[in-house]
Design an enzyme around this catalytic site. Structure first.
Site, PDB file in Angstrom:
ATOM      1  CG  ASP A  73      -0.234  -0.002   2.535  1.00 46.06           C
ATOM      2  OD1 ASP A  73       0.027   1.091   3.068  1.00 46.06           O
ATOM      3  OD2 ASP A  73       0.061  -1.093   3.047  1.00 46.06           O
ATOM      4  CG  ASP A 162      -6.479   3.818   6.774  1.00 43.05           C
ATOM      5  OD1 ASP A 162      -6.600   3.357   7.923  1.00 43.05           O
ATOM      6  OD2 ASP A 162      -5.428   4.334   6.351  1.00 43.05           O
ATOM      7  CD  GLU A 164      -4.420   4.011  10.346  1.00 43.75           C
ATOM      8  OE1 GLU A 164      -3.440   3.897  11.100  1.00 43.75           O
ATOM      9  OE2 GLU A 164      -4.386   3.807   9.102  1.00 43.75           O
TER      10      GLU A 164
END
Length: 274
Positions: A73, A162, A164
């Site tokens: 990534d 994503d 987090e």
């Protein structure tokens, strides 16, 4: 007649001591400022940037008999990526950061997204969520409109949320666990409405537990991309019996962020094909 200077001398010593203390205080302040961790610039967030600080880092993945497929990534902090070298090293799939919040688009997106595709990789894009800035629906729209879409070409993976640690402030973005689950659901529902695909969720078990209360409701529909830099993926968030992808290091060859797809290359193709 003699001049008595004891009072003057004492005053000078006191003044000198005061000056010294002021200098020491300034030095301590400057030292503290220099060593404090500054907040990163908005838009610079990327997958896994909080993993080591919050979960630590262990050894490399253990060898297993299970077939897994190497991937990477990338985001703007990698700049122009040497896709040819990655392909030669055995990397067969990639995810590229497209957007963050509703205020940032990856300036290297074209080179990274098209470059991985042109070398032969199956690739997709991801969105770094900032749940405290705008709604999940708004961020899903921004993502889809700026590189996060999906096409049935056999080479495009579904988009990734994503979600987090907040690199700019409080870990859970100031949201309660229930509010965080609602925000995530709004994003996922909007993404599916726009693309026809269920988005992948990238997260770490410790963050998921802290910020969603280890919510188990997405495991049946949304593939899991687990972040853990250790010998095994460890305990997974509730609701997922297995992971689809595992980010296992931020210090791998060429680009740093390396991942394992839980299956052979044909399983990567299957995810791309829906």
């Amino acid at each position: 007649m003699p001049v008595h200077r004891s009072g003057t001398t004492a005053r000078r010593r006191i003044a000198a001591a005061g000056t010294l203390l002021a200098v020491l205080s300034l030095l301590l302040t400057l030292t503290g400022t220099a060593t404090a961790d500054p907040k990163p610039e908005r838009g610079s967030a990327h997958m896994g940037m909080g993993v080591v600080a919050h979960d630590g880092q262990g050894g490399p993945p253990r060898d297993t008999r299970a077939v897994q497929t190497e991937g990477v990534d990338v985001s703007s902090h990698q700049g122009n990526v040497n896709w040819s070298a990655l392909w030669t090293s055995g990397v067969k799939w990639a995810y590229v950061k497209a957007t963050e919040g509703t205020y940032y688009k990856n300036t290297y997106f074209t080179q990274q997204y098209n470059g991985s595709y042109n070398i032969g990789m199956i690739r997709g894009s991801y969105h770094f969520a900032t749940p405290n800035t705008t709604t999940g629906t708004a961020q899903a729209d921004y993502f889809v409109d700026n590189g996060g879409g999906w096409s049935r070409d056999g080479k495009t993976l579904p988009g990734v949320l994503d979600i987090e640690w907040n690199p700019y402030g409080a870990a859970c973005y100031g949201k309660s666990q229930a509010a965080m689950v609602t925000w995530i659901r709004d994003f996922l529902n909007r993404y599916k409405a726009r693309t026809g695909r269920d988005a992948v969720i990238y997260t770490a078990t410790s963050w998921w537990t802290q910020c969603t209360g280890n919510y188990a409701g997405f495991g049946a529909t949304n593939p899991l991309w687990i972040a853990r830099y250790n010998t095994t993926p460890g305990t997974l968030p509730a609701g997922w019996p297995y992971y689809t992808m595992w980010q296992y290091t931020s210090s791998g060859p060429i680009v740093g962020d390396h991942n394992k797809f839980n299956g052979a290359y044909d399983r990567v193709q299957a995810l791309a094909n829906g």
